[in-house]
Design an enzyme around this catalytic site. Structure first.
Site, PDB file in Angstrom:
ATOM      1  N   GLY A 141      -2.718  -3.929 -10.698  1.00  0.00           N
ATOM      2  CA  GLY A 141      -1.786  -5.021 -10.909  1.00  0.00           C
ATOM      3  C   GLY A 141      -2.051  -6.179  -9.967  1.00  0.00           C
ATOM      4  O   GLY A 141      -2.535  -5.999  -8.851  1.00  0.00           O
ATOM      5  N   SER A 142      -1.754  -7.396 -10.430  1.00  0.00           N
ATOM      6  CA  SER A 142      -1.831  -8.555  -9.546  1.00  0.00           C
ATOM      7  C   SER A 142      -0.671  -8.498  -8.545  1.00  0.00           C
ATOM      8  O   SER A 142       0.233  -7.691  -8.656  1.00  0.00           O
ATOM      9  CB  SER A 142      -1.768  -9.841 -10.365  1.00  0.00           C
ATOM     10  OG  SER A 142      -2.881  -9.927 -11.234  1.00  0.00           O
ATOM     11  N   GLY A 143      -0.732  -9.384  -7.551  1.00  0.00           N
ATOM     12  CA  GLY A 143       0.295  -9.398  -6.521  1.00  0.00           C
ATOM     13  C   GLY A 143      -0.150  -8.794  -5.212  1.00  0.00           C
ATOM     14  O   GLY A 143       0.604  -8.787  -4.237  1.00  0.00           O
ATOM     15  N   HIS A 144      -1.403  -8.267  -5.181  1.00  0.00           N
ATOM     16  CA  HIS A 144      -1.934  -7.630  -3.974  1.00  0.00           C
ATOM     17  C   HIS A 144      -3.063  -8.445  -3.359  1.00  0.00           C
ATOM     18  O   HIS A 144      -3.828  -7.929  -2.551  1.00  0.00           O
ATOM     19  CB  HIS A 144      -2.448  -6.232  -4.297  1.00  0.00           C
ATOM     20  CG  HIS A 144      -1.464  -5.362  -4.993  1.00  0.00           C
ATOM     21  ND1 HIS A 144      -0.230  -5.072  -4.456  1.00  0.00           N
ATOM     22  CD2 HIS A 144      -1.516  -4.730  -6.205  1.00  0.00           C
ATOM     23  CE1 HIS A 144       0.433  -4.280  -5.304  1.00  0.00           C
ATOM     24  NE2 HIS A 144      -0.324  -4.070  -6.364  1.00  0.00           N
ATOM     25  N   HIS A 152       3.800  -1.572  -4.296  1.00  0.00           N
ATOM     26  CA  HIS A 152       4.584  -2.205  -5.357  1.00  0.00           C
ATOM     27  C   HIS A 152       6.053  -2.339  -4.964  1.00  0.00           C
ATOM     28  O   HIS A 152       6.898  -2.653  -5.798  1.00  0.00           O
ATOM     29  CB  HIS A 152       4.500  -1.400  -6.654  1.00  0.00           C
ATOM     30  CG  HIS A 152       3.108  -1.140  -7.114  1.00  0.00           C
ATOM     31  ND1 HIS A 152       2.424  -0.002  -6.768  1.00  0.00           N
ATOM     32  CD2 HIS A 152       2.273  -1.885  -7.873  1.00  0.00           C
ATOM     33  CE1 HIS A 152       1.210  -0.042  -7.312  1.00  0.00           C
ATOM     34  NE2 HIS A 152       1.097  -1.177  -7.978  1.00  0.00           N
ATOM     35  N   ASP A 156      -2.966   3.120 -13.916  1.00  0.00           N
ATOM     36  CA  ASP A 156      -4.360   2.828 -13.583  1.00  0.00           C
ATOM     37  C   ASP A 156      -5.260   3.997 -13.962  1.00  0.00           C
ATOM     38  O   ASP A 156      -6.333   3.817 -14.545  1.00  0.00           O
ATOM     39  CB  ASP A 156      -4.500   2.563 -12.076  1.00  0.00           C
ATOM     40  CG  ASP A 156      -3.855   1.260 -11.629  1.00  0.00           C
ATOM     41  OD1 ASP A 156      -3.011   0.732 -12.371  1.00  0.00           O
ATOM     42  OD2 ASP A 156      -4.189   0.777 -10.537  1.00  0.00           O
ATOM     43  N   LYS A 211      -7.235   3.353  -7.855  1.00  0.00           N
ATOM     44  CA  LYS A 211      -6.088   3.728  -7.026  1.00  0.00           C
ATOM     45  C   LYS A 211      -5.206   4.698  -7.810  1.00  0.00           C
ATOM     46  O   LYS A 211      -5.012   4.545  -9.013  1.00  0.00           O
ATOM     47  CB  LYS A 211      -5.266   2.491  -6.633  1.00  0.00           C
ATOM     48  CG  LYS A 211      -6.055   1.459  -5.852  1.00  0.00           C
ATOM     49  CD  LYS A 211      -5.170   0.358  -5.290  1.00  0.00           C
ATOM     50  CE  LYS A 211      -4.301  -0.329  -6.310  1.00  0.00           C
ATOM     51  NZ  LYS A 211      -5.079  -0.959  -7.416  1.00  0.00           N
TER      52      LYS A 211
END
Length: 357
Positions: free
Chosen positions: A54-57, A219, A110, A105
Site C-alpha cells: 500500500g502507498s503511504g509508507h 498501517h 499482499d 511483506k
C-alpha cells in the site's frame, strides 16, 4: 487533519506523476496498472527484484527503485495491497530472462496477490520466486496478518538483495540471501499519534495527549499495549530489550517450487540474538518524528546493544518506512555476516537511498 491533496481518488496517481517528473533519470511510471520501474529496465542478465504494498509508507517502496535496490515497485492505494495484475505486469516489464524475485511483506492481501502474480508469471515462462518478510516481534496474528507482520527489515532486505542481484547473483542465490536476511532481522514500532488515511478523513485510532502505543504496525494497527508516555531512553530500552531477547521463532511459509509449478510449505526458524553478534541498526521515523529525536533513540540503542554484547557495525537513521504523518518510530536490528555487509555497502542510487556513487 490538514493534507496537501487535491482530490482523494487522485492521491496515488498524482504522487506517482510527481515521482516520474522528479526522477526521470532513475525511474519510469506505468499507469493502469500502476507500477514504478527502473529507467534502464530490463537490465540484461540481471535478476529482477520486485516489491510493493500500500502507498503511504514512502519512500518505501517506489523510492527504492533504481540501481542497487529494486527493479520495480507496485503501489496500492493508501494502506491497501496492490493487485495481482500490477505485480504481473511489472514482472513482465523488468524480467531480462534471469528471473524475478518478489519480496513480500507479510500482510494477507499482499501475500495472496503476489502468489497469484507468481503463478501468472510462471505460466508465461518467467522464472520466479517469492520470499516473505515477517520481522515484527510485537504481535502475532494481527488485524492484517497470519503470523508476524513485515516491517522495517523489508528496507534492509531490499538494499542487500538488490546489491546481490546487481553483482550477478542468480535467482536462487538472491532468494537464499533474502530468506537469510529475513531470519536475521527483528523489528518493533511505537506511536505517539495516529495517522489519517485520506479516504477515511479521521485518525485510524485515538491516543490521549499523554499516551503512547507500543508495538504498532505500519498501517496504524494497534500494538501490544497502550501506556503513559515516558522518556526517549525508557521507550528505547523497552523496545530494544524486547527485540534482543525475542526467543527463537518458528513458522510455516509458502514458497514457489519452479520444478513442480506449485507452492510448497517450509518450516523456518529465526534464531535469537546472542552475545558477540554484529548488527545493522535501523532507527526509523514513522513520518512525523524528526530525525533529531531518532538520534536520541540511536544513542540509547547503542548503549543497550553494548550491554548485551552486541556490536552495531552499520546504521540507517531516518524516515524510510513511514505511516503517513504518524509520530513515532521503529527499531530494527539485523544480524550482519560478511555476505550481508558486502551487499549493504555496495553502491546504490535510488530516490530514497543513495551511497557509493
Amino acid at each position: 487533519m490538514k493534507k496537501l491533496i487535491n482530490a482523494v481518488p487522485d492521491v496515488v496517481k498524482e504522487q506517482l506523476e510527481g515521482m516520474a517528473a522528479a526522477h526521470p533519470d532513475q525511474l519510469k511510471i506505468h499507469f493502469e496498472p500502476n507500477y514504478v520501474y527502473r529507467a534502464d529496465a530490463p537490465v540484461a542478465g540481471k535478476v529482477a527484484i520486485i516489491s510493493g504494498g500500500g502507498s503511504g509508507h514512502e519512500p518505501m517502496h517506489g523510492g527504492f527503485v533504481g540501481m542497487g535496490m529494486l527493479d520495480a515497485a507496485c503501489p496500492g492505494e493508501v494502506f491497501t495491497s496492490p493487485t495481482p495484475d500490477q505485480m504481473y505486469e511489472a514482472a513482465k516489464a523488468v524480467n531480462s530472462g534471469a528471473g524475478v524475485l518478489f519480496l513480500v511483506k507479510n500482510y494477507t492481501g499482499d501475500v495472496l496477490n503476489f502468489e497469484t502474480a507468481a503463478e501468472l508469471a510462471h505460466g508465461d515462462g518467467i522464472p520466479v520466486q517469492s520470499i516473505l518478510v515477517d520481522d515484527d516481534v510485537a504481535v502475532k496474528d494481527s488485524l492484517y496478518t497470519a503470523g508476524r507482520r513485515g516491517v522495517g527489515t523489508t528496507v534492509l532486505i531490499e538494499k542487500i538483495v538488490g546489491g546481490a542481484a546487481e553483482a550477478g547473483y542468480t535467482l536462487d542465490q538472491c532468494a537464499d540471501l533474502a530468506r537469510k536476511a529475513n531470519s536475521y532481522g527483528r523489528t518493533m514500532g511505537m506511536a505517539l499519534t495516529s495517522c489519517t488515511v485520506p479516504a477515511a478523513g479521521k485518525p485510524t485510532f485515538e491516543l490521549g495527549e499523554n499516551e503512547m502505543e507500543i508495538g504498532i504496525g505500519i498501517h496504524g494497527e494497534p500494538g501490544q499495549k497502550r501506556m503513559p508516555l515516558t522518556s526517549a531512553d525508557e521507550i528505547t530500552k523497552m523496545m530494544a530489550e524486547e527485540i534482543i531477547t525475542d526467543p527463537a521463532y518458528t513458522r510455516v511459509v509458502r514458497e514457489w517450487d519452479r520444478d513442480a509449478g506449485d507452492w510448497v510449505e517450509k518450516s523456518l526458524t529465526d534464531e535469537p540474538f546472542k552475545k558477540g553478534d554484529k548488527v545493522i541498526a535501523f532507527v526509523n521515523s514513522m513520518g512525523g518524528t524528526p530525525v533529531s529525536e531518532l538520534y536520541a533513540v540511536y544513542r540509547k540503542l547503542e548503549e543497550v546493544c553494548e550491554a548485551h554484547g552486541i556490536e552495531i557495525v552499520r546504521n540507517l537513521i531516518g524516515p524510510y518506512i513511514t505511516s503517513l504523518e504518524m509520530a513515532g518510530m521503529s527499531i530494527t536490528l539485523l544480524k550482519a555476516d560478511d555476505e550481508i555487509l558486502k551487499f549493504w555497502d555496495a553502491p546504490v542510487k535510488t530516490p530514497g537511498l543513495r551511497w557509493g556513487v
